[in-house]
Motif scaffolding. Structure first.
Motif, mmCIF file in Angstrom:
data_model
loop_
_atom_site.group_PDB
_atom_site.id
_atom_site.type_symbol
_atom_site.label_atom_id
_atom_site.label_comp_id
_atom_site.label_asym_id
_atom_site.label_seq_id
_atom_site.Cartn_x
_atom_site.Cartn_y
_atom_site.Cartn_z
ATOM 1 N N PHE A 111 0.854 -1.201 0.000
ATOM 2 C CA PHE A 111 0.000 0.000 0.000
ATOM 3 C C PHE A 111 0.881 1.238 0.000
ATOM 4 O O PHE A 111 1.954 1.241 0.598
ATOM 5 C CB PHE A 111 -0.868 0.054 1.263
ATOM 6 C CG PHE A 111 -1.467 -1.268 1.614
ATOM 7 C CD1 PHE A 111 -2.510 -1.788 0.870
ATOM 8 C CD2 PHE A 111 -0.974 -2.008 2.672
ATOM 9 C CE1 PHE A 111 -3.048 -3.026 1.178
ATOM 10 C CE2 PHE A 111 -1.500 -3.245 2.987
ATOM 11 C CZ PHE A 111 -2.539 -3.764 2.239
ATOM 12 N N LEU A 112 0.378 2.269 -0.637
ATOM 13 C CA LEU A 112 1.114 3.535 -0.643
ATOM 14 C C LEU A 112 0.467 4.521 0.307
ATOM 15 O O LEU A 112 -0.702 4.405 0.641
ATOM 16 C CB LEU A 112 1.125 4.119 -2.050
ATOM 17 C CG LEU A 112 2.029 3.407 -3.046
ATOM 18 C CD1 LEU A 112 1.910 4.066 -4.414
ATOM 19 C CD2 LEU A 112 3.481 3.417 -2.581
ATOM 20 N N ASP A 113 1.249 5.503 0.698
ATOM 21 C CA ASP A 113 0.723 6.581 1.517
ATOM 22 C C ASP A 113 0.212 7.644 0.547
ATOM 23 O O ASP A 113 0.965 8.148 -0.295
ATOM 24 C CB ASP A 113 1.862 7.157 2.379
ATOM 25 C CG ASP A 113 1.376 7.683 3.703
ATOM 26 O OD1 ASP A 113 0.334 8.356 3.702
ATOM 27 O OD2 ASP A 113 2.050 7.433 4.719
ATOM 28 N N GLY A 214 -3.663 -0.766 -2.414
ATOM 29 C CA GLY A 214 -4.479 0.178 -1.668
ATOM 30 C C GLY A 214 -3.647 1.324 -1.136
ATOM 31 O O GLY A 214 -2.464 1.463 -1.480
ATOM 32 N N PHE A 215 -4.287 2.122 -0.287
ATOM 33 C CA PHE A 215 -3.648 3.351 0.183
ATOM 34 C C PHE A 215 -3.943 3.596 1.656
ATOM 35 O O PHE A 215 -5.059 3.362 2.117
ATOM 36 C CB PHE A 215 -4.178 4.563 -0.600
ATOM 37 C CG PHE A 215 -3.979 4.436 -2.074
ATOM 38 C CD1 PHE A 215 -2.828 4.914 -2.670
ATOM 39 C CD2 PHE A 215 -4.938 3.809 -2.857
ATOM 40 C CE1 PHE A 215 -2.626 4.786 -4.039
ATOM 41 C CE2 PHE A 215 -4.746 3.673 -4.231
ATOM 42 C CZ PHE A 215 -3.583 4.164 -4.816
ATOM 43 N N ARG A 216 -2.945 4.141 2.324
ATOM 44 C CA ARG A 216 -3.157 4.712 3.656
ATOM 45 C C ARG A 216 -3.351 6.206 3.377
ATOM 46 O O ARG A 216 -2.509 6.844 2.730
ATOM 47 C CB ARG A 216 -1.935 4.432 4.518
ATOM 48 C CG ARG A 216 -1.937 5.119 5.893
ATOM 49 C CD ARG A 216 -1.125 6.373 5.879
ATOM 50 N NE ARG A 216 -0.951 6.931 7.216
ATOM 51 C CZ ARG A 216 -0.523 8.157 7.437
ATOM 52 N NH1 ARG A 216 -0.204 8.966 6.436
ATOM 53 N NH2 ARG A 216 -0.387 8.613 8.659
ATOM 54 N N ILE A 217 -4.476 6.752 3.776
ATOM 55 C CA ILE A 217 -4.782 8.142 3.424
ATOM 56 C C ILE A 217 -4.427 9.041 4.612
ATOM 57 O O ILE A 217 -4.944 8.881 5.718
ATOM 58 C CB ILE A 217 -6.257 8.318 3.031
ATOM 59 C CG1 ILE A 217 -6.628 7.253 1.983
ATOM 60 C CG2 ILE A 217 -6.490 9.710 2.469
ATOM 61 C CD1 ILE A 217 -8.074 7.303 1.564
ATOM 62 N N ASP A 218 -3.553 9.994 4.319
ATOM 63 C CA ASP A 218 -2.940 10.830 5.347
ATOM 64 C C ASP A 218 -3.830 11.998 5.775
ATOM 65 O O ASP A 218 -4.506 12.611 4.939
ATOM 66 C CB ASP A 218 -1.641 11.398 4.742
ATOM 67 C CG ASP A 218 -0.863 12.278 5.697
ATOM 68 O OD1 ASP A 218 -0.245 11.732 6.612
ATOM 69 O OD2 ASP A 218 -0.876 13.512 5.509
ATOM 70 N N ALA A 219 -3.788 12.318 7.041
ATOM 71 C CA ALA A 219 -4.340 13.570 7.581
ATOM 72 C C ALA A 219 -5.734 13.908 7.046
ATOM 73 O O ALA A 219 -6.028 15.049 6.696
ATOM 74 C CB ALA A 219 -3.371 14.719 7.283
#
Ligand code: NOJ
Length: 571
Positions: A111-113, A214-219
């Motif tokens: 997963f990407l940020d 997938g993605f880790r969604i920041d802030a």
């Protein structure tokens, strides 16, 4: 009759089938500090690729990488200059594709940020916005500012940045202020501009096409601000009297700059995009993790609103935010309950105990309790997040004020920087006892290596039969058992400073015993959990425990040693 029976079984099977991500232990890699393959003192993609088998071996389902994109590195990658380009210190697009290929070969998800709130001020989008070049003119949030009674120009509102000081910065070229909820070099994107929304969806599609899972969604809570009034103005936020310094982020109550209603819709749109992508291209579910330090009610809204789905994994920061060294079994019990009782029945629980923004688990709760917390993380229902190094009990590294590089620390006064500095938890990963802990062949690393690396590293722990790493491996294996796949806990009990709970599935009956206190407690497990047998087997326990794995013990006189966690099973 037989056919109907078979169809019935299949349907039950289908409806009950778990999706691949539901019970995973997901691992956060901080790329700068994980493994340096080219000897420049900074971790990189080839280093990560080299270590993928390690992640597989310790039972990780997938890894998310903190940002790897082109960046001036003011916030160590969370200031992105180009969402589609790999930062040269980390490698090339070829390296990334190779990493994805290797991960797929061993069944590891990557997963990407995804950092939607802000770019770097070195992004082409921002540079063009400064020059009012279309379509970028309104990609960011600009304002003329206000003229005060002395005729001086001032920022449009009292909004304060997360890294301290005004959230508005004057841009001499455009002759306007821009909003930055984080560092000055991290201008906030304008999600009220549909072109920005489309642009960011295209970024998501770009990486899905490359093969990320997938993605880790920041802030996330920062994405929208209140809409400007008809004159283009924004209101001040109310003052928090308990935080008198106007430079401190806590000085204002974030009613206009965080948790705006539109944020949830944006997450739901991104979820739709991922679901559509799967429909069109096949393959496994692409998943979204949301990072939101906010109220429990808001955290949970990221999962969906009953009509639309949102995040698959809404990071649960209840434990990280509200517990510490002094928290009791009753405190942990309360925060576990508040999450489990609040989340909708159809979603999967999540547990986070560490990340690159918080002090290390072993330093926050005490090194002796490393296994206790890893046991808790891995035996609660749902999915778990492990920050790189927590599996071997890495500790914070003290970094002086002069040597600090984290913008959050550097913006804080020398006498109190340490509490907010994130550098201590970001030091290089401790692989072995060789040069720079086997992290790099360089003479220097971007942050110092912990002094204890000669006695605390992966190689040593993997060779020792009793180590944090062995406990961790047992736990990730245990998570595969049916008893740990259910969505809820069976009974949960607080006995003095000990938290106990039961997990049951397919005839296996496990009890988890977590003693947060310093003193031993003798507990009659049989009395507390009548469904278990008189004798129980130790599955795994903290390294300092007097019990050994496989030992059969009397459940009626179980000794819960101080600061020890143990998993036992009925025999
Ligand atoms: C949250 C990230 O986890 C943190 O490291 C970063 O500084 C801020 N968002 C800003 O992107």
């Amino acid at each position: 009759m037989k056919i109907f029976f078979l169809i019935g079984i299949t349907l039950i099977g289908l409806t009950q089938a778990k999706d691949w991500w539901e019970n995973g232990n997901f691992y956060q890699i901080y790329p700068r500090s994980f493994k340096d393959s080219n000897g420049d003192g900074v971790g990189d993609l080839n280093g990560i690729a080299e270590k993928l088998p390690y992640l597989k071996e310790i039972g990780i389902a997938g890894a998310w990488l903190s940002p790897i994109f082109k960046s001036p590195m003011v916030d160590f990658g969370y200031d992105i200059a180009d969402y589609r380009v790999i930062h040269p210190e980390f490698g090339t697009m070829e390296d990334f594709k190779n990493l994805i290929k290797k991960a797929k070969e061993i069944g590891m998800k990557i997963f990407l940020d995804f950092v939607p709130n802000h770019t770097s001020d070195e992004s082409e989008w921002f540079k063009k916005s400064v020059q009012r070049i279309e379509p970028y003119t309104d990609y960011y949030i600009w304002h003329d500012g206000i003229i005060d009674e002395n005729g001086e120009r001032k920022p449009p509102t009292n909004w304060v940045s997360a890294f301290r000081y005004s959230a508005w910065e004057w841009n001499e070229d455009r002759k306007q202020y821009y909003l930055h909820q984080f560092a000055i070099k991290q201008p906030d994107l304008n999600y009220r501009n549909p072109k920005v929304v489309t642009e960011m969806k295209n970024v998501i599609k770009f990486w899905l096409d490359i093969g990320v899972d997938g993605f880790r969604i920041d802030a996330v809570p920062y994405m929208f601000e209140i809409e400007a009034d008809k004159n283009g103005n924004y209101p001040d936020e109310p003052i928090n009297e308990n935080c008198p310094n106007p430079d401190d982020n806590c000085h204002t109550k974030k009613i206009y700059t965080q948790d705006q209603i539109e944020t949830y819709d944006m997450i739901y749109q991104w979820r739709e995009l991922c679901d559509e992508y799967k429909k069109e291209h096949g393959g496994d579910t692409r998943i979204l993790f949301t990072e939101a330090y906010t109220s429990l009610e808001n955290e949970i809204r990221y999962y969906g609103d009953g009509k639309r789905n949102g995040s698959h994994v809404a990071f649960n920061f209840e434990l990280i935010s509200y517990t510490n060294m002094g928290s009791t079994a009753a405190d942990f019990n309360k925060h576990i309950d508040s999450w489990l009782n609040k989340i909708p029945k159809d979603v999967i629980a999540n547990w986070v105990l560490g990340n690159h923004d918080n002090h290390r688990l072993a330093s926050r709760y005490g090194p002796a309790r490393t296994d206790l917390f890893n046991i808790m993380l891995n035996t609660l229902p749902g999915n778990a997040i492990t920050y790189n190094g927590e599996e071997i009990g890495m500790t914070d590294v003290w970094i002086s004020w002069e040597d600090s590089v984290d913008p959050q620390a550097c913006n804080t006064d020398p006498d109190r920087y340490y509490a907010v500095s994130r550098d201590p938890a970001r030091t290089p990963f401790q692989w072995d006892a060789s040069n720079l802990a086997g992290f790099s062949s360089s003479t220097n690393s971007w942050l110092p290596v912990a002094k204890n690396y000669t006695i605390n590293n992966v190689l040593m722990q993997s060779r020792s039969p009793v180590s944090h790493l062995q406990v961790f491996k047992k736990l990730t294996k245990l998570r595969q058992e049916p008893a740990f796949q259910t969505k809820t806990l069976n009974e949960k009990i607080v006995h003095n400073n000990v938290l106990l709970y039961r997990r049951e599935g397919k005839g296996d009956n496990y009890i988890i015993v977590l003693n947060f206190g310093k003193n031993s407690e003798t507990i009659n497990l049989k009395e507390k959990f009548p469904s278990i047998t008189n004798k129980v087997e130790i599955i795994t326990t903290s390294i300092q425990s007097k019990y050994t794995d496989g030992e059969i013990v009397d459940a009626t006189k179980f000794v819960a040693e101080g600061e020890v966690g143990t998993v036992v099973v009925s025999v």
